[in-house]
Design an enzyme around this catalytic site. Structure first.
Site, short mmCIF file in Angstrom:
data_model
loop_
_atom_site.label_atom_id
_atom_site.label_comp_id
_atom_site.label_asym_id
_atom_site.label_seq_id
_atom_site.Cartn_x
_atom_site.Cartn_y
_atom_site.Cartn_z
CG HIS A 127 7.36 4.56 -20.51
ND1 HIS A 127 8.14 4.63 -19.25
CD2 HIS A 127 6.07 5.59 -21.02
CE1 HIS A 127 6.51 4.94 -18.74
NE2 HIS A 127 5.62 5.38 -19.75
CD GLN B 143 14.06 -4.08 -17.76
OE1 GLN B 143 13.43 -3.77 -16.00
NE2 GLN B 143 13.59 -3.36 -18.79
CG LEU C 71 5.48 -3.96 -14.57
CD1 LEU C 71 3.81 -4.43 -14.21
CD2 LEU C 71 5.18 -2.45 -14.17
CB CYS D 129 14.37 2.46 -14.47
SG CYS D 129 14.13 2.38 -11.94
N GLY E 172 2.98 2.62 -22.97
CA GLY E 172 2.75 4.29 -22.33
C GLY E 172 1.19 4.06 -22.00
#
Length: 642
Positions: A438, A335, A281, A367, A488
């Site tokens: 995701h 990441q 995040l 992203c 998700g």
């Protein structure tokens, strides 16, 4: 708790009877049901509900930075028609924090330190003050209480610049108070890791770093790319005349990608089965937050997304991102995002050679932010499997013993899922240690719920692949499986177990749910909803504040940074609606509540969507915010009722 064997959801004590909620309110899609006695009176007939752009958690300001870390957004956030305030994100937020009025030279922060010399050669040539009396006279009033850094370590590196100076400074002797025995005892279990050494950083900046591992990898993949590009163009011309037969032949040729003529190093093994994973995040997923999550039961954490090009160039802000607290390892992943195999390879090699506490390097293929997408990074890789595979191969061959993992979406366009095809190719042509999916497309963003049925479909593909590898392993080697993680809309233990009990899913990654409700893994462990009191939640925020000061420093600049990032954190935590005031369970992550009043004043304050209240909360732990403190919320509509 690590889940070794999957359990059916009905075997878990999902929630105690005290948490059962009668469904006495009609269900309104997208609206959280609040008990009538906790609904706040509204000043108009229109029920105002705040809208959130949750993609901001993934971008974290990257929408204003290009691949080299430069600002490239010219949208200045003008007012809309009729002069009305716009909705959505506040771009170009000025978040630079100010320091002391009189800036003290670093060699003066410890009066007893005679070894450190001024880089300018002395007070007469230095642009910073060497006058301690002048500095202390102009310094802001101390914050009440004990310095969090001194309390934790027995020593405060900020010295005279500390905002809690009175707690570790003897005015009579004019010396800092140090508990060196405590420092020696604590530093082994309370310090930061993955800090690049100055020599390596300068070598990267001056293009003198020895990329002896990645250079042959890059050269080989570049030669293969040129051959494949020429071959692909020729086959496309043939396909236009020979039809589908040639297209199928081309796909078969792509699948038989030639292996590189050098051996990939043996990788460290990771085990993600049943692991409690916090998603990468940006901005909010900083080191103090991750450290807090480790105390609340997280097994795996990830750095904020770093860009491969600036990493390979020794860009200082980018190299701040792989830093981690020692408690995060093992289980800490870095990441990165990249559109070029050469940049990813160099970044992977640099991380391998300069850090010791990295469990995996994760390639961001999900992203959705426009700027990165246009540059071919993030979710743009989903539509370019050959490029994605080249990048993964380059990283895997250059990262030494650090395994490579990827995070993807269902696809780029809504209603056009491509993950099954992509994952098949990735499994056949690379050696990724784990794949996280995701359950949304790039185009979909957060407008609809994650597609867990499709996540399970992809999980079955990975499961079949692992079983096939086990059958082919005739020598009985200890083959590490490719782990598959779903992601998700996970906001409760029910969501977590529903995900992990699906076929092929080894574990579940939590993103927004862990920001809004940081104790989510405690609920997973307890297998029930936990109605945290306002004082318990405030204690978590206090712990975050202390960790933030330890990380950014206890001086004026560090405290301002800690306050700013705490406000960013509160921009998510305030969205939590206490279990005790909900009309029904389970609560859904995408549900928006009407304006509500808590069971006490503190609970109401913690649920406030007014950023001024967020600043008020930070003042409980970081002292009063100065008039020059800058914080602009990400979202222009930051309250339920304007």
């Amino acid at each position: 708790m690590t889940v070794q064997e999957k359990r059916p959801l009905d075997e878990a004590n999902v929630q105690g009877d005290e948490c059962k909620k009668p469904n006495t309110q009609p269900y309104v899609k997208g609206m959280a049901a609040i008990k009538p006695e906790y609904l706040a009176p509204i000043s108009s007939n229109v029920l105002q509900v705040v809208e959130y752009d949750d993609d901001e958690a993934e971008s974290g300001g990257r929408e204003t930075s290009d691949a080299s870390g430069n600002n490239s957004n010219n949208n200045k956030g003008k007012k809309g028609k009729n002069g009305k305030k716009g909705r959505g994100q506040n771009h170009n937020r000025d978040l630079k924090q100010k320091g002391d009025a009189v800036r003290l030279c670093m060699v003066m922060i410890d009066p007893e330190d005679d070894d450190t010399k001024c880089a300018a050669g002395g007070a007469e040539n230095c642009k910073y003050s060497h006058n301690i009396e002048e500095y202390l006279a102009a310094k802001s009033d101390d914050i009440e209480g004990t310095c969090p850094v001194y309390e934790a370590l027995g020593y405060c590196p900020s010295g005279l610049k500390c905002r809690w100076l009175h707690s570790h400074y003897n005015k009579e002797t004019k010396k800092l108070i140090k508990d060196l025995e405590k420092l020696e005892r604590e530093k082994s279990k309370n310090h930061e890791v993955n800090i690049i050494d100055r020599e390596s950083k300068v070598a990267l900046q001056r293009k003198k770093f020895n990329f002896d591992i990645s250079t042959p990898v890059i050269n080989f993949l570049e030669s293969r790319k040129q051959k494949d590009d020429g071959k692909q163009n020729k086959e496309e011309q043939e396909a236009s005349t020979d039809g589908n037969e040639k297209q199928e032949e081309r796909k078969d040729n792509e699948a038989s990608y030639v292996e590189q003529p050098f051996k990939v190093a043996e990788k460290k093994k990771i085990n993600l089965r049943g692991a409690k994973i916090v998603s990468p995040l940006t901005t909010v997923g900083n080191l103090p937050y991750r450290r807090l999550m480790k105390t609340l039961g997280a097994d795996v954490t990830y750095s904020e997304m770093a860009l491969a090009v600036p990493l390979s160039q020794g860009h200082r802000p980018e190299w701040a991102l792989p830093k981690a607290h020692v408690t995060e390892y093992p289980g800490f992943g870095v990441q990165i995002a990249s559109s070029k195999h050469w940049a990813a390879a160099k970044a992977a090699e640099a991380l391998y050679k300069t850090t010791l506490h990295v469990s995996e390097i994760n390639l961001n293929c999900g992203c959705p932010i426009d700027l990165l997408f246009k540059q071919g990074q993030g979710s743009a890789l989903l539509d370019s499997p050959p490029r994605l595979i080249r990048i993964v191969k380059a990283m895997n061959a250059s990262s030494g013993d650090i395994p490579v993992t990827i995070k993807i979406r269902t696809g780029v366009k809504e209603n056009k899922n491509t993950a099954v095809h992509l994952v098949n190719r990735v499994l056949e042509e690379t050696q990724v240690a784990a794949i996280t999916l995701h359950g949304r497309s790039r185009q979909q963003r957060y407008t609809k719920e994650a597609d867990w049925d499709y996540i399970e479909e992809v999980g079955k593909v990975v499961k079949t692949w692992n079983e096939k590898r086990e059958d082919e392993d005739k020598e009985g080697r200890d083959t590490n499986p490719t782990w598959f993680v779903g992601n998700g809309d996970v906001y409760s233990h029910e969501d977590w177990y529903n995900g992990v009990n699906r076929e092929g899913v080894d574990s579940v990654m939590v993103a927004r749910g862990a920001l809004i409700k940081p104790w989510i893994f405690e609920e997973v462990e307890a297998q029930q909803y936990l109605d945290k009191s306002s004082t318990e939640r405030l204690a978590m925020l206090e712990k975050y504040a202390k960790y933030a000061v330890e990380h950014w420093g206890s001086d004026e600049y560090g405290v301002s940074n800690a306050r700013r990032f705490m406000c960013e954190f509160l921009s998510f935590t305030h969205r939590y609606v206490p279990v005790g005031i909900l009309e029904r369970l389970p609560a859904k992550l995408n549900e928006r509540p009407p304006k509500w009043i808590g069971r006490n004043d503190l609970e109401t304050l913690l649920g406030s969507s007014d950023y001024k209240d967020w600043i008020k909360i930070t003042e409980m732990f970081l002292g009063k915010a100065g008039d020059d403190f800058l914080f602009i919320p990400k979202h222009k509509s930051n309250s339920y009722e304007n």
